[in-house]
Design a protein around this motif. Structure first.
Motif, PDB file in Angstrom:
ATOM      1  N   TYR A  81       1.017  -1.599   0.428  1.00 55.72           N
ATOM      2  CA  TYR A  81      -0.120   0.127   0.106  1.00 55.72           C
ATOM      3  C   TYR A  81       0.940   1.202   0.227  1.00 55.72           C
ATOM      4  N   ALA A  82       0.205   2.493  -0.835  1.00 57.17           N
ATOM      5  CA  ALA A  82       0.892   3.537  -0.349  1.00 57.17           C
ATOM      6  C   ALA A  82       1.618   3.935   0.829  1.00 57.17           C
ATOM      7  N   GLY A  83       2.624   4.670   1.138  1.00 55.86           N
ATOM      8  CA  GLY A  83       2.649   4.514   2.157  1.00 55.86           C
ATOM      9  C   GLY A  83       4.084   3.645   2.910  1.00 55.86           C
ATOM     10  N   ARG A 100      -7.710  -6.509  -0.584  1.00 57.07           N
ATOM     11  CA  ARG A 100      -7.486  -5.501  -0.625  1.00 57.07           C
ATOM     12  C   ARG A 100      -7.774  -4.181  -0.229  1.00 57.07           C
ATOM     13  N   ARG A 101      -7.771  -3.499   0.739  1.00 51.11           N
ATOM     14  CA  ARG A 101      -8.386  -2.412   1.319  1.00 51.11           C
ATOM     15  C   ARG A 101      -8.939  -1.240   0.066  1.00 51.11           C
ATOM     16  N   ASP A 103      -8.787   1.513   0.415  1.00 53.66           N
ATOM     17  CA  ASP A 103      -9.225   3.118   0.004  1.00 53.66           C
ATOM     18  C   ASP A 103      -8.911   3.985  -0.647  1.00 53.66           C
ATOM     19  N   GLY A 104      -8.343   3.041  -2.353  1.00 52.03           N
ATOM     20  CA  GLY A 104      -7.486   3.641  -3.132  1.00 52.03           C
ATOM     21  C   GLY A 104      -5.826   3.469  -2.978  1.00 52.03           C
ATOM     22  N   SER A 105      -5.613   3.513  -1.806  1.00 48.56           N
ATOM     23  CA  SER A 105      -4.610   3.568  -1.387  1.00 48.56           C
ATOM     24  C   SER A 105      -3.235   2.141  -2.386  1.00 48.56           C
ATOM     25  N   ILE A 107      -1.600  -0.999  -4.494  1.00 50.31           N
ATOM     26  CA  ILE A 107      -0.331  -1.256  -5.188  1.00 50.31           C
ATOM     27  C   ILE A 107      -0.207  -2.021  -6.074  1.00 50.31           C
TER      28      ILE A 107
END
Length: 121
Positions: A81-83, A100-101, A103-105, A107
């Motif tokens: 995920y992003a971050g 998978r989440r 929330d758009g994060s 990758i």
């Protein structure tokens, strides 16, 4: 986690082999190779039991095979995920259901396979 193993045929039955032994399970609950416990042998007939069948039964010693346990490589899926966040998916889920989440994060999903001794890198 516990290392998974499978049985590998190493040759025909010999009384010197300490086990495990396997047999074609046509008389078992499903057709596959299954591990048997050999209790005794009389005139080429083995008195055996298996975990997937109630009670003992008889099999020809010519149907028995010597086997050994060999390790099976484990596989995992990790979501990135992003971050820099990572999330390990349960091995039984596989890639398609890697939680998978939404929330758009998200990758990507990374596939990991355990390397066993003797495996080529």
């Amino acid at each position: 986690m516990t290392q998974k193993t499978k049985l590998e045929i190493i040759g025909p039955y010999t009384p010197e082999h300490p086990g495990p032994y396997i047999i074609d399970s046509a008389m078992s609950s499903d057709v596959r190779l299954v591990q048997v416990t050999v209790h005794c042998i009389v005139d080429g007939v083995a008195f055996v039991t298996t975990e997937d069948r109630d009670g003992p039964w008889c099999a020809r010693t010519s149907d028995l095979m010597n086997a050994r346990e060999v390790p099976v490589a484990r596989e995992f899926w990790v979501n990135e995920y992003a971050g820099g966040g990572l999330s390990l998916a349960h091995p039984s889920l596989g890639r398609a259901a890697a939680n998978r989440r939404t929330d758009g994060s998200f990758i990507r999903t990374i596939h990991l396979r355990e390397v066993l001794p003797g495996d080529e890198a």
